[in-house]
Write a protein that holds these residues in place. Structure first.
Motif, mmCIF file in Angstrom:
data_model
loop_
_atom_site.group_PDB
_atom_site.id
_atom_site.type_symbol
_atom_site.label_atom_id
_atom_site.label_comp_id
_atom_site.label_asym_id
_atom_site.label_seq_id
_atom_site.Cartn_x
_atom_site.Cartn_y
_atom_site.Cartn_z
ATOM 1 N N THR A 209 41.625 33.237 47.728
ATOM 2 C CA THR A 209 42.950 33.305 47.097
ATOM 3 C C THR A 209 42.861 33.665 45.623
ATOM 4 O O THR A 209 43.845 34.153 45.040
ATOM 5 C CB THR A 209 43.695 31.965 47.265
ATOM 6 N N ASP A 210 41.698 33.454 44.992
ATOM 7 C CA ASP A 210 41.548 33.842 43.585
ATOM 8 C C ASP A 210 41.721 35.348 43.395
ATOM 9 O O ASP A 210 42.044 35.801 42.284
ATOM 10 C CB ASP A 210 40.160 33.431 43.064
ATOM 11 N N ALA A 211 41.501 36.108 44.458
ATOM 12 C CA ALA A 211 41.595 37.574 44.354
ATOM 13 C C ALA A 211 43.013 38.086 44.624
ATOM 14 O O ALA A 211 43.235 39.303 44.624
ATOM 15 C CB ALA A 211 40.616 38.220 45.326
ATOM 16 N N ASN A 212 43.971 37.183 44.865
ATOM 17 C CA ASN A 212 45.331 37.615 45.197
ATOM 18 C C ASN A 212 45.951 38.535 44.147
ATOM 19 O O ASN A 212 46.527 39.578 44.483
ATOM 20 C CB ASN A 212 46.226 36.409 45.441
ATOM 21 N N PRO A 213 45.870 38.191 42.820
ATOM 22 C CA PRO A 213 46.468 39.091 41.827
ATOM 23 C C PRO A 213 45.843 40.489 41.859
ATOM 24 O O PRO A 213 46.541 41.499 41.731
ATOM 25 C CB PRO A 213 46.191 38.376 40.499
ATOM 26 N N TYR A 214 44.542 40.539 42.033
ATOM 27 C CA TYR A 214 43.874 41.842 42.094
ATOM 28 C C TYR A 214 44.316 42.616 43.351
ATOM 29 O O TYR A 214 44.507 43.835 43.304
ATOM 30 C CB TYR A 214 42.362 41.662 42.087
ATOM 31 N N ASP B 273 47.443 41.061 52.726
ATOM 32 C CA ASP B 273 47.217 39.827 53.485
ATOM 33 C C ASP B 273 46.548 38.830 52.539
ATOM 34 O O ASP B 273 45.332 38.885 52.318
ATOM 35 C CB ASP B 273 46.336 40.091 54.705
ATOM 36 N N LEU B 274 47.375 37.958 51.970
ATOM 37 C CA LEU B 274 46.903 36.997 50.968
ATOM 38 C C LEU B 274 46.767 35.594 51.547
ATOM 39 O O LEU B 274 46.623 34.617 50.801
ATOM 40 C CB LEU B 274 47.871 36.979 49.778
ATOM 41 N N ARG B 275 46.793 35.481 52.861
ATOM 42 C CA ARG B 275 46.736 34.160 53.498
ATOM 43 C C ARG B 275 45.406 33.466 53.217
ATOM 44 O O ARG B 275 44.380 34.122 53.025
ATOM 45 C CB ARG B 275 46.939 34.293 55.005
ATOM 46 N N ASN B 276 45.439 32.157 53.230
ATOM 47 C CA ASN B 276 44.233 31.357 53.029
ATOM 48 C C ASN B 276 43.487 31.249 54.362
ATOM 49 O O ASN B 276 43.384 30.184 54.978
ATOM 50 C CB ASN B 276 44.604 29.979 52.478
ATOM 51 N N GLU B 277 42.994 32.375 54.815
ATOM 52 C CA GLU B 277 42.235 32.460 56.065
ATOM 53 C C GLU B 277 40.930 33.175 55.788
ATOM 54 O O GLU B 277 40.791 33.921 54.806
ATOM 55 C CB GLU B 277 43.026 33.255 57.129
ATOM 56 N N LYS B 278 39.944 32.983 56.680
ATOM 57 C CA LYS B 278 38.681 33.688 56.532
ATOM 58 C C LYS B 278 38.920 35.188 56.702
ATOM 59 O O LYS B 278 39.720 35.624 57.529
ATOM 60 C CB LYS B 278 37.677 33.193 57.563
ATOM 61 N N VAL C 36 39.120 45.341 51.758
ATOM 62 C CA VAL C 36 38.738 43.950 51.506
ATOM 63 C C VAL C 36 38.416 43.795 50.021
ATOM 64 O O VAL C 36 37.632 44.575 49.445
ATOM 65 C CB VAL C 36 37.528 43.556 52.367
ATOM 66 N N VAL C 37 39.010 42.772 49.400
ATOM 67 C CA VAL C 37 38.746 42.523 47.981
ATOM 68 C C VAL C 37 38.461 41.036 47.756
ATOM 69 O O VAL C 37 39.032 40.170 48.417
ATOM 70 C CB VAL C 37 39.941 42.961 47.093
ATOM 71 N N GLY C 38 37.556 40.773 46.848
ATOM 72 C CA GLY C 38 37.207 39.400 46.444
ATOM 73 C C GLY C 38 36.919 39.376 44.965
ATOM 74 O O GLY C 38 37.274 40.293 44.209
ATOM 75 N N GLY C 39 36.200 38.333 44.522
ATOM 76 C CA GLY C 39 35.910 38.186 43.095
ATOM 77 C C GLY C 39 35.094 39.329 42.541
ATOM 78 O O GLY C 39 35.373 39.845 41.445
ATOM 79 N N ARG C 40 34.047 39.759 43.276
ATOM 80 C CA ARG C 40 33.200 40.840 42.773
ATOM 81 C C ARG C 40 33.980 42.143 42.646
ATOM 82 O O ARG C 40 33.847 42.872 41.649
ATOM 83 C CB ARG C 40 31.999 41.038 43.699
ATOM 84 N N GLU C 41 34.814 42.455 43.657
ATOM 85 C CA GLU C 41 35.612 43.676 43.607
ATOM 86 C C GLU C 41 36.584 43.633 42.432
ATOM 87 O O GLU C 41 36.816 44.655 41.760
ATOM 88 C CB GLU C 41 36.380 43.870 44.922
ATOM 89 N N ALA C 42 37.144 42.434 42.162
ATOM 90 C CA ALA C 42 38.083 42.301 41.047
ATOM 91 C C ALA C 42 37.370 42.573 39.716
ATOM 92 O O ALA C 42 37.916 43.226 38.814
ATOM 93 C CB ALA C 42 38.713 40.914 41.053
#
Length: 659
Positions: A568-573, A591-596, A614-620
């Motif tokens: 969920t930390d990557a939602n803004p990005y 798809d910002l749901r808190n799911e795997k 797919v985006v996460g912290g590293r992508e951000a």
């Protein structure tokens, strides 16, 4: 001394009458082993019947279409023979060949169940191995009717009594068992082979009349080889996986419900797909000189009578009285007699052509105005039987990509060639390379004289020849008012779909008094070319869904990209990525749901989303995203800008790519 002409033009002369079996042996021993029947002057006959006079002949084998039809016909008899052996109390009725197989209708007090199929098939295989010889017998109708009655076969006796009095009555013996049949048949049960399977059960009425007895219909399929049977069963499995109704639910495209039988509820995603296809077709029509129009849904009965549709098609129209319902009296809205002979009626249009003629008739038209190409995405309604409705493939409310070309007789060839080029280009853009054209000629029930039909059919044939196009002929398959070209498209699993059509029609302009002023000042009738490429938007979208198994090309996909977060930390990005991809012209969801993320990927893959970003912290941190294509386990890391450029290029409709 018959002289027999073979398909290659070679001639064989015989001292006296000769059977098809003798002919095959005379040609070659290998052909004699493969021979199933003989075609004499275009008619298939039993292999052991004699040919007594000069004729054009061909030996039929299992590799021929006629041979496959014979295998299926004999398989129907084989089914009936097996059922009678296992369940003697059963009455047999009829068992025709149908597409891809056969069926046989039985009367039996105890219902069959699919669990009976294994036992019946085992008996059928035993009968094939028994090599039971086939024998044709011409019989006395009264004697054989009594014979069937004595056996308790009352339906067969009824069929015999209803046969024309001047028609020979024949039965075919397969070993000791026999059935009433015109034939022809294979020489032996062994020639059927073992490539058959019983498929399903259904109910039916004797002679199709609901007032008659209910029968049990057993469907089967039969093929020339085990390989062909396995291929067919595989196609059925694929067709089930690709069923547009199933995929429509999974992809959230549309639904159907009881309260609107034969009409489609398009969901936002489904309608996005619709609009993309419609916009593509609209651009292609505009480039080709069509002008778009819009015509009324309700038209007076008088117009349909004048056009000739009322007499031929009224039973398929939805009709309403041109009256204001009485809502205050407390009685019925439409009193008795409202639909009587004197009632003024309106019909919801089942086709657009009479309305387009009305537009043509407004103002004076000159020969210089022709050809005039009028197009409409026309919403039509046809009163299809409830049992014939099938998802979005066969509906009561549909939208045609319809157009009518008003032209002179000397313009028919050029306009037909032009249409054929446009249709072929559209089909290629939509992924259909295997396209067959057929010329459908005059049906038994039709309007117009034989001379008019001769002229129309010849004009279309000349145009096809001039265009250098191969085509088949479909005798009797034309519309009641005109011959037509049909486009048959083969999909990814080998099924053929009839979609596009062009119909040449000088009759409707005559009936509705459409005219133009010719170069010499005379008033003349235009010829009308009815034409469509997709056929109907609903059906063609269903075909596209099944052909692609829901994996639509990117430009047609209602959701082209889903941006899914790992945490969920990557939602803004993710929101930023989605905004930039939208700015590049793509249809994007997040798809910002808190799911795997694995769960998200599986869910969107099931919905046939073509690209998951797919985006996460590293992508951000790096300003990137990991692109994962539908059906692939691999991903590709790109910058947002590069991903937008690449995907927007892929998502460009084929007519706008410029390549």
């Amino acid at each position: 001394m018959p002289v027999l002409t073979l398909p290659d033009g070679a001639k064989r002369e015989f001292e006296g009458p000769v059977t098809g079996a003798d002919l095959a042996s005379d040609i070659s021993k290998s052909l004699a082993k493969r021979a199933l029947a003989v075609k004499v002057d275009g008619h298939v006959r039993d292999l052991h019947r004699e040919i007594e006079k000069d004729a054009a002949v061909a030996v039929v084998t299992a590799q021929d279409e006629d041979g496959l039809e014979l295998i299926r016909h004999d398989a129907a008899h084989l089914l009936a023979q097996a059922v009678k052996k296992l369940y003697p109390e059963t009455q047999v009725t009829i068992g025709p060949v149908i597409e891809d197989g056969f069926y046989y209708d039985f009367f039996r007090e105890t219902p069959f169940t699919p669990s009976d199929f294994e036992r019946i098939e085992e008996e059928m295989h035993r009968l094939v191995d028994a090599d039971l010889k086939t024998r044709r017998e011409v019989v006395d109708r009264d004697e054989v009717a009594k014979r069937f009655e004595a056996q308790g076969e009352h339906y067969k006796a009824e069929i015999i009594r209803d046969l024309p009095k001047d028609e020979d009555v024949t039965v075919y013996h397969h070993g000791e068992w026999y059935d009433l049949c015109r034939g022809p048949h294979l020489p032996s049960t062994k020639d059927i082979g073992h490539a058959f399977k019983l498929m399903k059960l259904a109910g039916s009425y004797w002679r199709g009349d609901h007032r008659n007895a209910v029968l049990q219909r057993v469907y089967g399929t039969a093929w020339a080889s085990e390989k062909d049977l396995k291929g067919y069963l595989h196609r059925l499995e694929e067709a089930e996986k690709r069923d547009h109704r199933k995929l429509g639910r999974e992809m959230d495209l549309f639904h159907l419900q009881e309260e609107a039988q034969g009409s489609v509820f398009w969901h936002p995603k489904g309608y996005e797909m619709w609009l993309s296809l419609e916009a593509y077709v609209r651009r292609r029509l505009g480039e080709d000189g069509y002008r778009e129009v819009k015509t009324p849904q309700l038209l007076d009965q008088k117009l349909w009578q004048a056009s000739g549709h009322w007499g031929k098609y009224a039973q398929n129209m939805f009709v309403v009285p041109d009256a204001v319902p009485d809502t205050e009296s407390g009685g019925p809205l439409f009193p008795e007699g409202a639909f009587g002979e004197d009632a003024k009626l309106l019909a919801i249009k089942p086709m657009n052509c009479p309305a387009h003629v009305q537009i043509f008739r407004q103002g004076t038209k000159s020969y210089r105005d022709l050809p005039l190409r009028l197009a409409e995405f026309g919403c039509c309604h046809r009163n299809e039987p409830t049992g014939a409705l099938h998802g979005i493939m066969r509906v009561r409310q549909f939208t045609q990509d319809d157009a009518h070309i008003f032209c002179r007789w000397d313009q028919i060839e050029a306009e037909t060639i032009r249409f054929c080029a446009l249709a072929s280009s559209v089909y290629k853009d939509l992924g259909f390379e295997d396209v067959r054209i057929a010329l459908a000629t005059r049906p038994e029930q039709r309007i117009g004289t034989d001379e008019e039909w001769d002229r129309m059919e010849a004009a279309l044939a000349r145009a096809l020849d001039a265009a250098g196009l191969d085509y088949d002929e479909l005798p009797g398959e034309g519309a009641f008012y005109a011959p037509k070209l049909e486009y048959h498209l083969r999909d990814a699993i080998g099924r053929s779909w009839q979609c596009g059509t062009l119909q040449l029609d000088p009759l409707l302009p005559e009936r509705l008094d459409a005219a133009y002023v010719d170069e010499d000042g005379a008033r003349k009738r235009p010829v009308m070319l009815h034409r469509a490429i997709l056929g109907s938007m609903e059906r063609f979208l269903g075909i596209l869904i099944e052909d692609s198994a829901g994996r639509l090309p990117l430009w047609l996909s209602p959701v082209q990209v889903v941006v899914a977060t790992i945490t969920t930390d990557a939602n803004p990005y993710a929101e930023k990525v989605a905004a930039e991809l939208r700015a590049a012209g793509l249809r994007v969801e997040t798809d910002l749901r808190n799911e795997k993320v694995g769960y998200k990927v599986r869910e969107h893959s099931a919905a046939k989303v073509p690209v998951i970003a797919v985006v996460g912290g590293r992508e951000a941190e790096e300003g990137t995203l990991a692109l994962r294509r539908l059906g692939s386990k691999e991903s590709e890391t790109l910058s947002i800008e590069d991903a937008g450029k690449r995907l927007s290029g892929e998502a460009t409709p084929p007519d706008l790519r410029g390549d």
